[in-house]
Write an enzyme that holds these catalytic residues in place. Structure first.
Site, PDB file in Angstrom:
ATOM      1  N   ARG A 205       0.839  -1.212   0.000  1.00 18.84           N
ATOM      2  CA  ARG A 205       0.000   0.000   0.000  1.00 18.84           C
ATOM      3  C   ARG A 205       0.869   1.255   0.000  1.00 18.84           C
ATOM      4  O   ARG A 205       0.525   2.255  -0.619  1.00 18.84           O
ATOM      5  CB  ARG A 205      -0.939  -0.006   1.208  1.00 18.84           C
ATOM      6  CG  ARG A 205      -2.018  -1.070   1.098  1.00 18.84           C
ATOM      7  CD  ARG A 205      -2.853  -1.132   2.351  1.00 18.84           C
ATOM      8  NE  ARG A 205      -2.161  -1.791   3.453  1.00 18.84           N
ATOM      9  CZ  ARG A 205      -2.265  -1.454   4.728  1.00 18.84           C
ATOM     10  NH1 ARG A 205      -3.039  -0.446   5.091  1.00 18.84           N
ATOM     11  NH2 ARG A 205      -1.618  -2.110   5.664  1.00 18.84           N
TER      12      ARG A 205
ATOM     13  N   SER B 185      -6.381   3.843   5.053  1.00 21.33           N
ATOM     14  CA  SER B 185      -5.973   2.435   4.994  1.00 21.33           C
ATOM     15  C   SER B 185      -5.409   2.054   3.628  1.00 21.33           C
ATOM     16  O   SER B 185      -4.433   1.326   3.538  1.00 21.33           O
ATOM     17  CB  SER B 185      -7.161   1.523   5.309  1.00 21.33           C
ATOM     18  OG  SER B 185      -7.624   1.774   6.610  1.00 21.33           O
TER      19      SER B 185
ATOM     20  N   GLU C 102     -19.644   2.592  -2.320  1.00 21.41           N
ATOM     21  CA  GLU C 102     -18.666   2.064  -3.276  1.00 21.41           C
ATOM     22  C   GLU C 102     -19.217   1.940  -4.691  1.00 21.41           C
ATOM     23  O   GLU C 102     -18.509   2.217  -5.668  1.00 21.41           O
ATOM     24  CB  GLU C 102     -18.137   0.713  -2.801  1.00 21.41           C
ATOM     25  CG  GLU C 102     -17.350   0.778  -1.496  1.00 21.41           C
ATOM     26  CD  GLU C 102     -18.232   0.817  -0.243  1.00 21.41           C
ATOM     27  OE1 GLU C 102     -19.462   0.644  -0.375  1.00 21.41           O
ATOM     28  OE2 GLU C 102     -17.698   1.015   0.857  1.00 21.41           O
TER      29      GLU C 102
ATOM     30  N   PHE D  84     -15.226  -4.667  -0.780  1.00 19.42           N
ATOM     31  CA  PHE D  84     -16.178  -3.637  -1.227  1.00 19.42           C
ATOM     32  C   PHE D  84     -15.953  -3.270  -2.698  1.00 19.42           C
ATOM     33  O   PHE D  84     -16.897  -2.974  -3.420  1.00 19.42           O
ATOM     34  CB  PHE D  84     -16.046  -2.383  -0.364  1.00 19.42           C
ATOM     35  CG  PHE D  84     -16.015  -2.666   1.110  1.00 19.42           C
ATOM     36  CD1 PHE D  84     -17.028  -3.413   1.704  1.00 19.42           C
ATOM     37  CD2 PHE D  84     -14.976  -2.218   1.908  1.00 19.42           C
ATOM     38  CE1 PHE D  84     -16.998  -3.701   3.065  1.00 19.42           C
ATOM     39  CE2 PHE D  84     -14.942  -2.494   3.274  1.00 19.42           C
ATOM     40  CZ  PHE D  84     -15.950  -3.250   3.849  1.00 19.42           C
TER      41      PHE D  84
ATOM     42  N   HIS E 257      -6.308  -4.974   1.067  1.00 18.14           N
ATOM     43  CA  HIS E 257      -6.919  -5.883   2.050  1.00 18.14           C
ATOM     44  C   HIS E 257      -7.601  -7.078   1.398  1.00 18.14           C
ATOM     45  O   HIS E 257      -8.664  -7.521   1.829  1.00 18.14           O
ATOM     46  CB  HIS E 257      -7.889  -5.133   2.962  1.00 18.14           C
ATOM     47  CG  HIS E 257      -7.230  -4.099   3.819  1.00 18.14           C
ATOM     48  ND1 HIS E 257      -6.563  -3.009   3.283  1.00 18.14           N
ATOM     49  CD2 HIS E 257      -7.104  -3.973   5.165  1.00 18.14           C
ATOM     50  CE1 HIS E 257      -6.074  -2.262   4.270  1.00 18.14           C
ATOM     51  NE2 HIS E 257      -6.368  -2.830   5.415  1.00 18.14           N
TER      52      HIS E 257
ATOM     53  N   ASP F 195     -10.240  -9.009  11.266  1.00 13.26           N
ATOM     54  CA  ASP F 195     -11.578  -8.584  10.835  1.00 13.26           C
ATOM     55  C   ASP F 195     -12.493  -9.759  10.495  1.00 13.26           C
ATOM     56  O   ASP F 195     -13.711  -9.642  10.527  1.00 13.26           O
ATOM     57  CB  ASP F 195     -11.478  -7.650   9.620  1.00 13.26           C
ATOM     58  CG  ASP F 195     -11.173  -6.212  10.035  1.00 13.26           C
ATOM     59  OD1 ASP F 195     -11.207  -5.927  11.243  1.00 13.26           O
ATOM     60  OD2 ASP F 195     -10.893  -5.387   9.147  1.00 13.26           O
TER      61      ASP F 195
ATOM     62  N   ARG G 204      -3.062  -6.691   2.917  1.00 16.85           N
ATOM     63  CA  ARG G 204      -2.939  -5.684   3.972  1.00 16.85           C
ATOM     64  C   ARG G 204      -1.546  -5.690   4.596  1.00 16.85           C
ATOM     65  O   ARG G 204      -0.996  -4.646   4.924  1.00 16.85           O
ATOM     66  CB  ARG G 204      -3.987  -5.994   5.039  1.00 16.85           C
ATOM     67  CG  ARG G 204      -3.817  -5.215   6.328  1.00 16.85           C
ATOM     68  CD  ARG G 204      -4.948  -5.545   7.308  1.00 16.85           C
ATOM     69  NE  ARG G 204      -4.692  -4.937   8.598  1.00 16.85           N
ATOM     70  CZ  ARG G 204      -4.130  -5.566   9.635  1.00 16.85           C
ATOM     71  NH1 ARG G 204      -3.778  -6.833   9.535  1.00 16.85           N
ATOM     72  NH2 ARG G 204      -3.932  -4.941  10.783  1.00 16.85           N
TER      73      ARG G 204
END
Lengths: 317, 280
Positions: free
Chosen positions: A14, A41, A62, A87, A113, A121, A171
């Protein structure tokens, strides 16, 4: 053969994404970035800080973000739309299908992610079907880079490609595999280790595991060819067929359900001249909460499992 | 006030659009005449007066854009585009035919003048928001029109887009809601209520104007009322589904059904009668 080694050095993809985006934004004023309330994030916020006029947070909506991305692209923008993979693809599938893939608009969906290594999560956020969903769409390019160096090459490459792209990254921090830039090309697979007993084809986070498996197999006198396949669609079918012919056995590895991902794409490529094959991935189940490494272990996404399955395949065929 | 000549000319175009809707849907053997007829007057006003566009240069960067979010009204859009000169009107006879460019729902890659591919309801307003945002970014003065069905606004994504449009102060975005009050399964208020519709849009930060969507003079006049006040505008156009063909008006059955041969002949003779009266 491409130079790749596993070192102790790790870097988050990321971070690589955001630095590459900023560099791209400096070169190209048509680059616009959207996010859906996860900009801290996904790290697109850094682009927004440097280029506030070309960054839009679309809030927790989204599907709308994908439609807005399509509208911007229809007016000549190169649009990067980011959020978590669950998403970006699941929630937004129809918007992507109708407004991006069908009209073939220049939108780059960069999802973070992805996969089970999201960790704590749990299943609701562990996207394991995104490759399958995006691969099924005509006009869509699907990419899963293996490390931060490659991610920095993927960003300008997809900007250069005129059409929809889907990029999935995880992630967690990932080991740096490639020291130098300039390797990545859309649609190309890379031989990282030569071998003649079996071929291991891996994508995304699993390429590092495949490289570790090479060393472990070597100790057991098994000579494995390791292929890194960053582009799942269009697949480098030539490289796959060559490996099938020369090594006679194939194992695919992906942090994704075994349905519809890299494994299925490779199986399709060798369907005319099949060789014994095993697909390593998550076996048609949802994930659960846990530490990333615990989950990777529990669901068989490790070098050790690649070794185990490789030995099984060699024994049987 | 617009001059009578202009109003008459647009009425004529609307009538031609209606005739081509009947002709093309009849020949195709499938399609959506009801919602195409209800939006014909609006499309005529847009393509033959209000919109800045150039049929010789469909991709002109400074053109006004139109997103037909209720993509099933494609027969009316195609007729407007053909009559405006984007492609020969004779092509309308090949609507929905295999290998032909006129798809059942608008396809921007195949049809010159179509600014966005649509068909699955609820998507178009988001795309129009993106286009309006691009206009603001590029400091261009083009406007973006989005035509919505009334049943369509039952889709949640419409409200995501409505929210984003006012948040980003897109006063270059004009939505037109074809309020024909019928959806496939019945009247909108019975199937899934929309009222108080104007209030809902106002609550989302839009300027709302309500008009008679078949009154050419009123439609044309409405566009002058739109202000550059950092708010998007929605025109709720009260219309009649199937408008212009007596036995289709206000009926559910012609939402997605072509006329039979007998109905086709009746519809065309009704429209030709109106055309004769208009030309007198």
């Amino acid at each position: 053969m491409i130079d790749a080694t596993i070192t102790d050095k790790k870097r988050n993809l990321r971070d690589a994404y955001s630095s590459a985006l900023i560099a791209l934004g400096r070169r190209n004023p048509d680059v616009v970035v959207l996010d859906a309330d996860l900009a801290l994030s996904t790290k697109t916020k850094r682009f927004g800080t440097v280029f506030p006029d070309r960054f839009f947070d679309m809030g927790i909506a989204e599907a709308n973000m994908m439609g807005v991305a399509a509208g911007l692209a229809a007016c000549g923008k190169i649009v990067f739309a980011s959020t978590f993979a669950v998403f970006a693809t699941g929630r937004s599938y129809d918007a992507i299908r109708q407004s991006i893939a069908y009209p073939e608009l220049n939108v780059k969906i960069v999802a973070t992610h992805a996969g089970i290594s999201v960790g704590g999560d749990g299943a609701s956020h562990q996207m394991l079907e995104d490759i399958a969903l995006m691969r099924a769409l005509p006009n869509m390019v699907v990419i899963a880079p293996a490390d931060a160096t490659e991610m920095e090459d993927v960003v300008p490459a997809i900007a250069e490609h005129n059409g929809p792209c889907y990029v999935r990254i995880g992630r967690a921090d990932a080991p740096i595999l490639f020291e130098t830039h300039g390797m990545f090309e859309i649609g190309k697979g890379y031989v990282l280790r030569e071998g003649s007993d079996i071929t291991v084809i891996a994508t995304g986070t699993m390429t590092a595991e495949a490289l570790k498996a090479y060393d472990l197999l070597k100790k057991e006198k098994i000579d494995a060819r390791i292929i890194h396949m960053p582009t799942i669609k269009p697949l480098d079918e030539k490289l796959v067929r060559k490996a099938a012919k020369e090594t006679g056995r194939i194992i695919t590895c992906e942090e994704h359900t075994v349905i519809g991902g890299l494994g299925d794409a490779v199986a399709m490529a060798i369907a005319k001249k099949p060789v014994p094959m095993i697909r390593i991935g998550v076996n048609d189940v949802f994930g659960e909460s846990g530490e990333a490494w615990q989950l990777m272990e529990k669901y068989g996404l490790t070098a050790e499992n690649i070794v185990k399955r490789a030995k099984e395949l060699i024994k049987k065929s | 006030m617009h001059d009578e000549k202009l109003i008459k000319e647009i009425k004529r175009k609307a009538l031609e659009i209606r005739k081509w809707v009947i002709e093309s849907v009849y020949r195709a053997g499938s399609g959506h005449p009801g919602g195409s007829l209800s939006v014909a007057d609006i499309l005529a006003c847009l393509y033959f007066h209000e919109m800045r566009h150039n049929p010789k240069d469909p991709k002109w960067p400074d053109r006004d854009r139109l997103v037909l979010s209720k993509g099933h009204a494609a027969p009316a859009l195609y007729a407007a585009l053909a009559l405006a000169g984007y492609f020969p009107v004779e092509e309308l006879k090949n609507l929905r035919k295999i290998g032909h460019f006129l798809q059942g729902h608008p396809c921007m890659k195949k049809v010159p003048g179509v600014d966005m591919s649509t068909g699955s309801l609820g998507h178009g307003l988001s795309v129009a928001v993106g286009m309006a945002l691009a206009g603001k970014l590029d400091k261009k003065d083009y406007r973006v029109f989005a035509i919505l069905g009334d049943g369509e606004v039952q889709e949640g994504q419409i409200w995501e887009a409505a929210n984003a449009a006012s948040h980003y102060k897109l006063d270059n975005l004009i939505a037109i809601l074809d309020r024909n009050k019928l959806q496939i399964d019945g009247p909108t208020e019975e199937i899934m209520h929309l009222e108080p519709l104007a209030w809902r849009w106002q609550a989302f930060g839009w300027d709302v104007i309500e008009i008679d969507g078949h009154d050419i003079e009123e439609i044309l006049g409405t566009f002058h009322e739109i202000k550059l006040n950092e708010k998007p505008t929605i025109i709720i156009a009260n219309t009649i589904k199937g408008k212009g063909v007596s036995f289709m008006e206000g009926t559910l059955s012609f939402h997605g059904k072509p006329p039979s041969e007998e109905q086709y002949i009746r519809a065309m003779s009704e429209l030709e009668q109106v055309e004769r009266e208009l030309n007198d």
